[in-house]
Each structure stands twice: as C-alpha cells, then as structure tokens.
Design a protein around this motif. Structure first.
Motif, PDB file in Angstrom:
ATOM      1  N   LEU A 272      55.867  21.925  72.940  1.00 13.42           N
ATOM      2  CA  LEU A 272      56.715  22.076  74.126  1.00 13.42           C
ATOM      3  C   LEU A 272      55.872  22.513  75.328  1.00 13.42           C
ATOM      4  O   LEU A 272      56.034  22.001  76.435  1.00 13.42           O
ATOM      5  N   ALA A 273      54.961  23.448  75.107  1.00 17.92           N
ATOM      6  CA  ALA A 273      54.107  23.933  76.192  1.00 17.92           C
ATOM      7  C   ALA A 273      53.215  22.817  76.724  1.00 17.92           C
ATOM      8  O   ALA A 273      52.996  22.703  77.933  1.00 17.92           O
ATOM      9  N   ILE A 274      52.687  21.979  75.845  1.00 22.08           N
ATOM     10  CA  ILE A 274      51.852  20.851  76.268  1.00 22.08           C
ATOM     11  C   ILE A 274      52.658  19.909  77.152  1.00 22.08           C
ATOM     12  O   ILE A 274      52.168  19.400  78.171  1.00 22.08           O
ATOM     13  N   ASP A 275      53.894  19.660  76.773  1.00 19.99           N
ATOM     14  CA  ASP A 275      54.756  18.765  77.553  1.00 19.99           C
ATOM     15  C   ASP A 275      54.995  19.319  78.949  1.00 19.99           C
ATOM     16  O   ASP A 275      55.032  18.574  79.929  1.00 19.99           O
ATOM     17  N   TYR A 276      55.145  20.642  79.061  1.00 19.61           N
ATOM     18  CA  TYR A 276      55.388  21.272  80.357  1.00 19.61           C
ATOM     19  C   TYR A 276      54.121  21.401  81.193  1.00 19.61           C
ATOM     20  O   TYR A 276      54.182  21.555  82.414  1.00 19.61           O
TER      21      TYR A 276
ATOM     22  N   MET B  60      46.448  33.207  61.505  1.00 21.28           N
ATOM     23  CA  MET B  60      47.175  31.947  61.441  1.00 21.28           C
ATOM     24  C   MET B  60      47.281  31.306  62.823  1.00 21.28           C
ATOM     25  O   MET B  60      47.089  30.092  62.984  1.00 21.28           O
ATOM     26  N   ILE B  61      47.548  32.112  63.837  1.00 18.22           N
ATOM     27  CA  ILE B  61      47.659  31.612  65.206  1.00 18.22           C
ATOM     28  C   ILE B  61      46.331  31.052  65.690  1.00 18.22           C
ATOM     29  O   ILE B  61      46.282  29.976  66.295  1.00 18.22           O
TER      30      ILE B  61
ATOM     31  N   VAL C 195      57.506  26.688  63.583  1.00 21.51           N
ATOM     32  CA  VAL C 195      58.144  26.935  64.871  1.00 21.51           C
ATOM     33  C   VAL C 195      57.090  27.107  65.960  1.00 21.51           C
ATOM     34  O   VAL C 195      57.230  26.575  67.072  1.00 21.51           O
ATOM     35  N   PHE C 196      56.024  27.835  65.661  1.00 22.79           N
ATOM     36  CA  PHE C 196      54.952  28.026  66.641  1.00 22.79           C
ATOM     37  C   PHE C 196      54.317  26.692  67.025  1.00 22.79           C
ATOM     38  O   PHE C 196      54.013  26.449  68.201  1.00 22.79           O
ATOM     39  N   ARG C 197      54.143  25.799  66.062  1.00 20.40           N
ATOM     40  CA  ARG C 197      53.599  24.470  66.375  1.00 20.40           C
ATOM     41  C   ARG C 197      54.545  23.720  67.319  1.00 20.40           C
ATOM     42  O   ARG C 197      54.094  23.062  68.264  1.00 20.40           O
TER      43      ARG C 197
END
Length: 308
Positions: free
Chosen positions: A251-255, A279-280, A244-246
């Motif tokens: 999504l953030a890259i797209d925005y 992990m992050i 989910v984090f990936r």
C-alpha cells in the motif's frame, strides 16, 4: 430518579460521540437529536415498552460523497448507547441492534432522508449505513462485542448495513488518529482516500473527513504535514502479523510512486521491538528495490518500554 439517571448517562454518551465524530472523524455538528415518524408502529412496538411506537430518535446524521464510488452519497444514521453500571451483554446487544434496524427501516422512507439528500448536488444514488456507537464504562477499553454477535438472532429483518463502534474500535481511533491530530495539529492530519477505479471524478486523494469504509477497516492511512515534510502513516488495529505488514508495504509503495514522501510510518497496537524487529528487517530487504526503506519507521500506537 432512575429515568433522570438514564437521561444523564445518555447525554454523556452523546457528548462523547459528538467529540469523536467532530474531532476525530471530521464531521461537524452531526448530532441533532431529531425524531422521525414510525411507519410500522405495530411491528416495532416490541422495543417500545409494549405500546405501539410512534417515533424513532436519531442521535446523529452525517453525509459524505463516497470516496470509493463515483457520485454516490454515503449517509450515516447514528444511534448512541452508553452503559456505566453494566457491561456488554447479549440481551442489550439484541435490543440495540433491533432498535437501530427498525429505525433505519422507517428512516429510508422518511422526509428527513429526502431533505438531507437535497443538500448534495450531482448525486446518482445514496447508501445508508447504520452506526451504533456503544460505549461501556464497566468494560475494559479494549473489550469488543464481537464475541456476542455470532449467537445473536434479530427479530426484525436487517435490510440495512449496520456497523458497531464499541470500546475496542473507538480506542483504536483515539490512540492513533486523535493522538496524531493533537501532536501535529488537527488541520495537518488528513485521511488518505483510495483510488478504487470506480471513482474517476475524485478531486483529492486526501481530506479531513473520514471515509465510511474506514469505520470498519483494520487499516487506516493518513497524510501528515510536519513543517516542510510530508509523512504517510498507516495504522493497523490488531496484533502485528507478517502478511499484514507485507500488505501495508504494498500500500505504501502505491502511495509513494513519485517518491514524494519524506517518511512512511507503520503503527501497530502491540509492536515490540525485540520480538518483531528481525522479521521486519528481513521483509524490508525484500522491498529495497521498490521503495527507500531508509525512510520507513515502525511504531506502536502508544510508546512503551517494549517498543522504544
């Protein structure tokens, strides 16, 4: 006396729902207490104390131009239920779903709907969503009715889509969107609208009204203005998961294609720094070529000792 108590509980539930729809979702004056004529009283009488039903109550009615499909009007038919001495149970769930589904059957053929659609111009079609707001004071604020739904059989045909906003779902909005509206001021927090490819006429990619698809989405994105800075904040309603984090990173890259954001914040309900930080960090290294990971921050919905 019992009737007066039930009326009072109902009014408290409607007041809570009114606050949520206005202060969090951005829909002003949506609760009207209107009634529509029942067009199928004989079939609907089972939920009307053995006598033929004559009307259906509407606790709220909201509308918004769809942010996913071009020239489509989204309409929300709201029913509010509140319990104080009993918790969530299958019997009431079956009754409430039957009640709202029967109301929707008559609403779709009503003058109230046709009059409501006339308020909007240049619309080619409309989609009606039944919104059951069910608040239980007896249950924990994170309790969900999902455990009951799989075993429920509804007597009336469900010809419409129904979304249920229970304690767990409402608490998610309160701990995220409402909290940030109080921190940054309501007018500074806007919902981000996705470009679906089916909405070429979209005029803005963010706004004050919550898009209907966010009512049932586990991921919600908002744009926050803080003085001269612009943040993107993405909330996830469930427990932290690597995949989910990936997806949220993508999504953030797209925005952030134009590198216009000063900060990107990811918020998880159960984020624990000691448990998830390594992990992050490993995932952020993978994304370092696509986005400035230095402006990314990870938070829990509510600050605790475990996520400071």
């Amino acid at each position: 006396m019992s009737g007066e108590i039930s009326k009072l509980i109902g009014e408290r539930g409607e007041a809570i729902a009114k606050y949520i729809f206005e202060e969090i979702f951005g829909y002003e004056n949506n609760l009207s207490g209107n009634e529509i004529m029942c067009l199928n009283g004989e079939e609907h009488k089972r939920s009307a104390a053995k006598k033929e039903r004559t009307t259906h109550g509407i606790d709220g009615l909201i509308g918004n131009i769809s942010q996913l499909s071009n020239r489509v009007l989204d309409i929300g038919y709201i029913s509010v239920k509140k319990t104080e001495k009993i918790g969530y149970n299958k019997t009431d769930l079956r009754k409430h779903i039957s009640d709202i589904s029967q109301g929707l059957e008559c609403f779709n053929k009503s003058k109230v709907l046709s009059d409501f659609k006339r308020r909007y111009s240049n619309i080619r079609s409309s989609e009606v969503l039944g919104i059951l707001v069910w608040i239980s004071d007896k249950d924990d604020i994170y309790d969900s009715i999902q455990n009951y739904i799989k075993d429920i059989s509804i007597t009336s045909s469900l010809t419409n889509t129904i979304i249920i906003l229970d304690n767990r779902r409402l608490s998610f909005f309160i701990e995220t969107v409402l909290q940030d509206k109080k921190i940054y001021k309501k007018e500074k927090v806007k919902f981000v609208y996705h470009n679906s490819g089916l909405n070429p006429s979209i005029q803005s990619y963010y706004g004050e009204k919550l898009p209907f698809f966010y009512l049932y989405s586990n991921i919600i994105a908002v744009r926050i203005e803080d003085n001269d800075n612009v943040f993107l904040k993405i909330y996830y309603s469930e427990e932290f998961q690597e995949n989910v984090f990936r997806g949220m990173m993508d999504l953030a890259i797209d925005y952030d294609k134009l590198d216009s954001l000063d900060k990107i914040i990811f918020s998880f309900r159960n984020y624990q720094k000691s448990k998830h930080e390594r992990m992050i960090d490993e995932i952020l290294i993978e994304y370092n070529s696509y986005i400035k990971t230095s402006k990314i921050e990870i938070l829990g919905h509510i600050q605790t000792l475990k996520n400071l």
